[in-house]
Design an enzyme around this catalytic site. Structure first.
Site, mmCIF file in Angstrom:
data_model
loop_
_atom_site.group_PDB
_atom_site.id
_atom_site.type_symbol
_atom_site.label_atom_id
_atom_site.label_comp_id
_atom_site.label_asym_id
_atom_site.label_seq_id
_atom_site.Cartn_x
_atom_site.Cartn_y
_atom_site.Cartn_z
ATOM 1 N N GLU A 97 -8.758 0.391 -2.650
ATOM 2 C CA GLU A 97 -9.583 0.430 -1.435
ATOM 3 C C GLU A 97 -10.526 1.606 -1.561
ATOM 4 O O GLU A 97 -10.111 2.709 -1.932
ATOM 5 C CB GLU A 97 -8.711 0.646 -0.203
ATOM 6 C CG GLU A 97 -7.927 -0.557 0.203
ATOM 7 C CD GLU A 97 -7.064 -0.246 1.407
ATOM 8 O OE1 GLU A 97 -7.242 0.811 2.041
ATOM 9 O OE2 GLU A 97 -6.183 -1.050 1.695
ATOM 10 N N ARG B 72 -6.961 12.883 1.147
ATOM 11 C CA ARG B 72 -5.844 13.354 1.958
ATOM 12 C C ARG B 72 -4.483 12.828 1.473
ATOM 13 O O ARG B 72 -3.460 13.402 1.778
ATOM 14 C CB ARG B 72 -6.046 12.994 3.433
ATOM 15 C CG ARG B 72 -5.911 11.526 3.717
ATOM 16 C CD ARG B 72 -5.935 11.251 5.207
ATOM 17 N NE ARG B 72 -7.264 11.440 5.765
ATOM 18 C CZ ARG B 72 -7.698 10.780 6.848
ATOM 19 N NH1 ARG B 72 -6.906 9.946 7.480
ATOM 20 N NH2 ARG B 72 -8.919 10.970 7.308
ATOM 21 N N GLU C 237 -11.075 -9.410 3.423
ATOM 22 C CA GLU C 237 -9.781 -9.047 3.990
ATOM 23 C C GLU C 237 -10.010 -8.927 5.492
ATOM 24 O O GLU C 237 -10.795 -8.081 5.945
ATOM 25 C CB GLU C 237 -9.254 -7.734 3.403
ATOM 26 C CG GLU C 237 -7.903 -7.357 4.022
ATOM 27 C CD GLU C 237 -7.150 -6.282 3.270
ATOM 28 O OE1 GLU C 237 -7.166 -6.291 2.025
ATOM 29 O OE2 GLU C 237 -6.551 -5.419 3.941
ATOM 30 N N ARG D 32 -9.383 8.111 -0.659
ATOM 31 C CA ARG D 32 -10.311 8.526 0.394
ATOM 32 C C ARG D 32 -11.170 9.686 -0.090
ATOM 33 O O ARG D 32 -10.765 10.485 -0.931
ATOM 34 C CB ARG D 32 -9.543 8.947 1.655
ATOM 35 C CG ARG D 32 -8.786 7.804 2.315
ATOM 36 C CD ARG D 32 -8.164 8.280 3.623
ATOM 37 N NE ARG D 32 -9.192 8.512 4.614
ATOM 38 C CZ ARG D 32 -9.482 7.678 5.615
ATOM 39 N NH1 ARG D 32 -8.780 6.582 5.795
ATOM 40 N NH2 ARG D 32 -10.439 7.956 6.465
ATOM 41 N N THR E 132 -8.163 3.567 8.674
ATOM 42 C CA THR E 132 -9.411 2.802 8.723
ATOM 43 C C THR E 132 -9.506 2.098 10.071
ATOM 44 O O THR E 132 -8.681 1.255 10.388
ATOM 45 C CB THR E 132 -9.430 1.781 7.565
ATOM 46 O OG1 THR E 132 -9.078 2.477 6.379
ATOM 47 C CG2 THR E 132 -10.794 1.160 7.412
ATOM 48 N N ASN F 47 0.856 -1.192 0.000
ATOM 49 C CA ASN F 47 0.000 0.000 0.000
ATOM 50 C C ASN F 47 0.894 1.245 0.000
ATOM 51 O O ASN F 47 1.690 1.434 0.935
ATOM 52 C CB ASN F 47 -0.901 -0.053 1.245
ATOM 53 C CG ASN F 47 -1.830 1.139 1.339
ATOM 54 O OD1 ASN F 47 -1.428 2.267 1.058
ATOM 55 N ND2 ASN F 47 -3.054 0.919 1.763
ATOM 56 N N HIS G 31 1.038 6.224 1.845
ATOM 57 C CA HIS G 31 1.808 7.183 2.641
ATOM 58 C C HIS G 31 2.978 7.816 1.895
ATOM 59 O O HIS G 31 3.565 8.777 2.389
ATOM 60 C CB HIS G 31 2.191 6.575 3.984
ATOM 61 C CG HIS G 31 0.962 6.304 4.808
ATOM 62 N ND1 HIS G 31 0.012 7.284 5.034
ATOM 63 C CD2 HIS G 31 0.484 5.178 5.382
ATOM 64 C CE1 HIS G 31 -0.986 6.762 5.742
ATOM 65 N NE2 HIS G 31 -0.723 5.490 5.962
ATOM 66 N N HIS H 288 -5.705 3.633 -1.468
ATOM 67 C CA HIS H 288 -7.017 3.977 -0.912
ATOM 68 C C HIS H 288 -7.340 5.406 -1.334
ATOM 69 O O HIS H 288 -6.695 6.352 -0.885
ATOM 70 C CB HIS H 288 -6.944 3.861 0.626
ATOM 71 C CG HIS H 288 -8.256 4.097 1.309
ATOM 72 N ND1 HIS H 288 -8.396 4.005 2.681
ATOM 73 C CD2 HIS H 288 -9.487 4.421 0.841
ATOM 74 C CE1 HIS H 288 -9.653 4.252 3.013
ATOM 75 N NE2 HIS H 288 -10.328 4.525 1.915
ATOM 76 N N HIS I 128 -3.757 -4.536 7.910
ATOM 77 C CA HIS I 128 -3.869 -3.426 8.848
ATOM 78 C C HIS I 128 -2.981 -3.621 10.065
ATOM 79 O O HIS I 128 -3.192 -4.554 10.837
ATOM 80 C CB HIS I 128 -5.311 -3.150 9.310
ATOM 81 C CG HIS I 128 -5.497 -1.699 9.648
ATOM 82 N ND1 HIS I 128 -5.029 -1.150 10.805
ATOM 83 C CD2 HIS I 128 -6.024 -0.673 8.940
ATOM 84 C CE1 HIS I 128 -5.289 0.142 10.797
ATOM 85 N NE2 HIS I 128 -5.880 0.458 9.675
HETATM 86 N N1 PXP Z 1 -5.933 -3.062 4.363
HETATM 87 C C1 PXP Z 1 -6.892 -2.107 4.454
HETATM 88 C C2 PXP Z 1 -8.270 -2.459 4.042
HETATM 89 C C3 PXP Z 1 -6.578 -0.797 4.895
HETATM 90 O O1 PXP Z 1 -7.551 0.127 4.979
HETATM 91 C C4 PXP Z 1 -5.250 -0.498 5.225
HETATM 92 C C5 PXP Z 1 -4.887 0.887 5.652
HETATM 93 O O2 PXP Z 1 -5.057 1.758 4.568
HETATM 94 C C6 PXP Z 1 -4.283 -1.509 5.088
HETATM 95 C C7 PXP Z 1 -4.653 -2.788 4.683
HETATM 96 C C8 PXP Z 1 -2.843 -1.263 5.373
HETATM 97 O O3 PXP Z 1 -2.661 -0.967 6.717
HETATM 98 P P1 PXP Z 1 -1.258 -0.500 7.248
HETATM 99 O O4 PXP Z 1 -0.947 0.809 6.598
HETATM 100 O O5 PXP Z 1 -1.447 -0.403 8.719
HETATM 101 O O6 PXP Z 1 -0.263 -1.573 6.835
#
Ligand code: PXP
Length: 240
Positions: A70, A49, A151, A45, A101, A7, A10, A43, A190
């Site tokens: 996402e 952001r 998930e 959003r 989330t 992901n 960030h 994601h 997550h």
């Molecule tokens: N899976 C989902 C559905 C999420 O919303 C997120 C956070 O955006 C993640 C995985 C990844 O989480 P993390 O950034 O804590 O690894």
């Protein structure tokens, strides 16, 4: 071998801190793919952001792996996904004020709305997963609304320690077993990081993990290529 979805939200968070065009999450995604990422997750959003629409469209064009979008279950996001056609879409709950989330999607309470959105996207050959807490009622309803995958929200496991962490791991194992028995594909994500991922990656029913913050945080220190390789090595060790 369990699949790793990286992901890159960030990377965009750092870019948006200055509202300019670097660092580019799409550039980071392409390097992550070269380092072994099996998919890229973003994601989009509602408050935009971090990830922007441009990022998703460009990623769709340039990615050589699997693109997982996402998204909240809203008409605007469903229309956007239909136009971009990611390989996968993951429905998540979204509240403007949250840092990330915070809980799983409540499929039981929003069954009709979710069923309609799942049908629309899967009709366009987009595989839909539902980001849910490891609870039987949510899993059974995910099956009823026709989702391809779930998930499992691993946040409670990641936030716990000692005996409580073992208990949370047990809850995830049971959830994964039930989901697989129902014919759902099982993903997880997550809060996973280099220290806590192994027990989750060893659950045989789980075929994909989506990991963001810990990999991007490590990438700031060692570069995204090495950060992804290190996580891939851990995942390989889990299935030895
Ligand atoms: N899976 C989902 C559905 C999420 O919303 C997120 C956070 O955006 C993640 C995985 C990844 O989480 P993390 O950034 O804590 O690894």
């Amino acid at each position: 071998m369990i699949r790793l979805g990286v992901n890159v939200d960030h990377v965009a968070t750092v870019r948006q801190a200055r509202m300019i065009d670097v660092p580019d999450p799409v550039e980071a995604a392409l390097i992550a793919e070269q380092a072994g990422a099996d998919g890229i997750t973003v994601h989009l959003r509602e408050d935009r952001r971090h990830i922007q629409e441009r990022d998703v469209r460009l990623l769709r064009e340039r990615s050589r792996s699997k693109v997982n979008l996402e998204m909240a279950v809203t008409p605007a996001m469903v229309a956007f996904a239909e136009s971009v056609k990611p390989d996968d879409a993951c429905f998540v709950p979204e509240k403007r004020e949250e840092l990330t989330t915070e809980g799983g999607l409540d499929v039981v309470s929003h069954k009709a709305k979710i069923k309609e959105a799942v049908e629309r996207l899967q009709g366009r050959t987009i595989h839909v997963s539902l980001f849910i807490d490891p609870e039987s009622a949510q899993i059974e309803t995910a099956k009823e609304v026709g989702a391809h995958a779930i998930e499992i929200h691993t946040g409670s496991y990641c936030n716990a320690s000692g005996r409580e962490r073992d208990e949370q791991l047990g809850v995830i194992v049971s959830a994964a077993t039930l989901a697989r028995k129902l014919g759902l594909e099982v993903h997880g994500g997550h809060g996973l990081n280099y220290d806590n991922v192994l027990p989750i990656a060893r659950i045989p029913e789980i075929v994909e993990l989506n990991i963001g913050h810990s990999i991007i945080a490590r990438a700031v220190i060692v570069g995204i290529e090495q950060a992804v390789r290190e996580m891939k090595e851990l995942l390989a060790r889990a299935r030895e």
